[in-house]
Design an enzyme around this catalytic site. Sequence first.
Site, PDB file in Angstrom:
ATOM      1  N   ARG A   1      -4.570  -9.641  -2.758  1.00  0.00           N
ATOM      2  CA  ARG A   1      -5.062  -8.331  -2.795  1.00  0.00           C
ATOM      3  C   ARG A   1      -4.750  -8.022  -4.187  1.00  0.00           C
ATOM      4  NH1 ARG A   1      -3.830  -2.621  -0.083  1.00  0.00           N
ATOM      5  NH2 ARG A   1      -5.786  -2.106   0.354  1.00  0.00           N
TER       6      ARG A   1
ATOM      7  N   SER B   1       1.119  -1.985  -0.193  1.00  0.00           N
ATOM      8  CA  SER B   1       2.020  -1.782  -1.397  1.00  0.00           C
ATOM      9  C   SER B   1       3.146  -1.420  -1.245  1.00  0.00           C
ATOM     10  CB  SER B   1       1.108  -0.573  -2.367  1.00  0.00           C
ATOM     11  OG  SER B   1       1.109   0.648  -1.899  1.00  0.00           O
TER      12      SER B   1
ATOM     13  N   ASN C   1       0.043   6.356   4.235  1.00  0.00           N
ATOM     14  CA  ASN C   1       0.087   7.499   3.305  1.00  0.00           C
ATOM     15  C   ASN C   1      -0.622   8.659   4.012  1.00  0.00           C
ATOM     16  OD1 ASN C   1       1.142   7.679   0.795  1.00  0.00           O
ATOM     17  ND2 ASN C   1      -0.288   5.905   0.158  1.00  0.00           N
TER      18      ASN C   1
ATOM     19  N   ARG D   1      -2.195   5.741  -7.549  1.00  0.00           N
ATOM     20  CA  ARG D   1      -1.285   6.484  -6.970  1.00  0.00           C
ATOM     21  C   ARG D   1      -0.415   5.387  -5.833  1.00  0.00           C
ATOM     22  NH1 ARG D   1      -3.288   6.504  -1.752  1.00  0.00           N
ATOM     23  NH2 ARG D   1      -5.328   6.583  -1.184  1.00  0.00           N
TER      24      ARG D   1
ATOM     25  N   HIS E   1      -1.948  -3.181   8.859  1.00  0.00           N
ATOM     26  CA  HIS E   1      -0.550  -3.538   8.012  1.00  0.00           C
ATOM     27  C   HIS E   1       0.466  -3.436   8.833  1.00  0.00           C
ATOM     28  CE1 HIS E   1      -3.153  -2.307   4.326  1.00  0.00           C
ATOM     29  NE2 HIS E   1      -3.600  -1.164   5.185  1.00  0.00           N
TER      30      HIS E   1
ATOM     31  N   ASP F   1      -7.157  -0.191   9.748  1.00  0.00           N
ATOM     32  CA  ASP F   1      -6.248   0.288   8.694  1.00  0.00           C
ATOM     33  C   ASP F   1      -5.059   0.935   9.326  1.00  0.00           C
ATOM     34  OD1 ASP F   1      -5.805   1.102   5.945  1.00  0.00           O
ATOM     35  OD2 ASP F   1      -6.032   3.320   6.563  1.00  0.00           O
TER      36      ASP F   1
HETATM   37  O1  LIG Z   1      -4.291   0.394   3.750  1.00  0.00           O
HETATM   38  C1  LIG Z   1      -5.370   0.911   2.906  1.00  0.00           C
HETATM   39  O2  LIG Z   1      -6.270   0.120   2.863  1.00  0.00           O
HETATM   40  C2  LIG Z   1      -5.237   2.047   2.013  1.00  0.00           C
HETATM   41  C3  LIG Z   1      -4.160   2.730   1.304  1.00  0.00           C
HETATM   42  C4  LIG Z   1      -2.731   2.073   1.390  1.00  0.00           C
HETATM   43  C5  LIG Z   1      -2.651   0.740   0.701  1.00  0.00           C
HETATM   44  O3  LIG Z   1      -3.720   0.030   0.455  1.00  0.00           O
HETATM   45  C6  LIG Z   1      -1.438   0.062   0.232  1.00  0.00           C
HETATM   46  O4  LIG Z   1      -0.436   0.764   0.481  1.00  0.00           O
HETATM   47  O5  LIG Z   1      -1.436  -1.092  -0.009  1.00  0.00           O
HETATM   48  C7  LIG Z   1      -4.273   4.006   0.641  1.00  0.00           C
HETATM   49  O6  LIG Z   1      -5.421   4.390   0.256  1.00  0.00           O
HETATM   50  O7  LIG Z   1      -3.307   4.796   0.550  1.00  0.00           O
END
Ligand SMILES: O=C(O)/C=C(\CC(=O)C(=O)O)C(=O)O
Length: 293
Positions: free
Chosen positions: A124, A77, A253, A130, A33, A248
């Site tokens: 996605r 996210s 987080n 959460r 990301h 990843d």
């Molecule tokens: O990066 C990942 O795959 C996992 C994440 C963050 C996520 O998915 C996001 O913020 O979109 C998680 O478990 O907090």
Amino acid sequence: MSAEESGRITSWHANPSKPAYTPPAGAVDAHCHVFGPMAQFPFSPKAKYLPEDAGPDMLFALRDHLGFARNVIVQASCHGTDNAATLDAIAKSNGKARGVAVVDPAISEEALADLHTGGMRGIRFNFLKRLVDNAPKDKFLEVAARLPRGWHVVIYFEADILEELRPFMDAIPVPIIIDHMGRPDVSQGPDGADMKAFRALLESRDDIWFKPTCPDRLDSSGDPWDQFAHAVAPLVEDYQDRVIWGTDWPHPNMQDNIPDDGHVVDMIPRIAPTLELQTKLLVTNPDRMYWAD
Ligand SMILES: O=C(O)/C=C(\CC(=O)C(=O)O)C(=O)O
């Protein structure tokens, strides 16, 4: 103001080691990301975490340090449905990155076509409570039915809702990639209930792929994540034409137990012990899904 005072999280290792393992030529880090930079690409008002900046320069430096050639950048996210930061990173990659977007399900065909031009090849759906406030399955199915040709859907969920999601996944008319194998409890081992349920899902369609990723999130025994290696290696062997892999980074987080990315890469030969498996996992499979055109 310090990061702590501002509430912004640094979730990545400051000085990751060089992996002992060398990925094959053309290897793709297919789950990573970018965050911001915030001054240019503000975070979503609905973001559930507020990270420090982790922009394309940092991502590409890590790619080179770890011995990878390319990235698939997944919209995180914290940026909501505004894909500008991810598109900016793809644009700066000199063709070495593709992406996965997060969209408002009411997105127009024209906007989807623009995302394709910008390097996106999938969208996605995130079901983690959460991370997102709601995940409307009916609207997700509607948009999944009108994606650009060759696109797929990435789904992120936790093992406890796998059964509940089965009818929804059955109805998706394009290939599916499951993030982090749907977060099984790897301490149950390769034949545990979570892995059995995940295998049943994979048996239900031959176009469901997955990422055997995130030992740091899934294995509470910690680095070197032996439980993860034990539980996941047979899955990679059995479904080797349907796996892609990623770091990843920047580990959204993760405030405790931030992984050393060099050690994360060293998991690869433990779950994919032969050159043939490694080449599928890191080169030919992501090529098929992200660089087919
Ligand atoms: O990066 C990942 O795959 C996992 C994440 C963050 C996520 O998915 C996001 O913020 O979109 C998680 O478990 O907090």
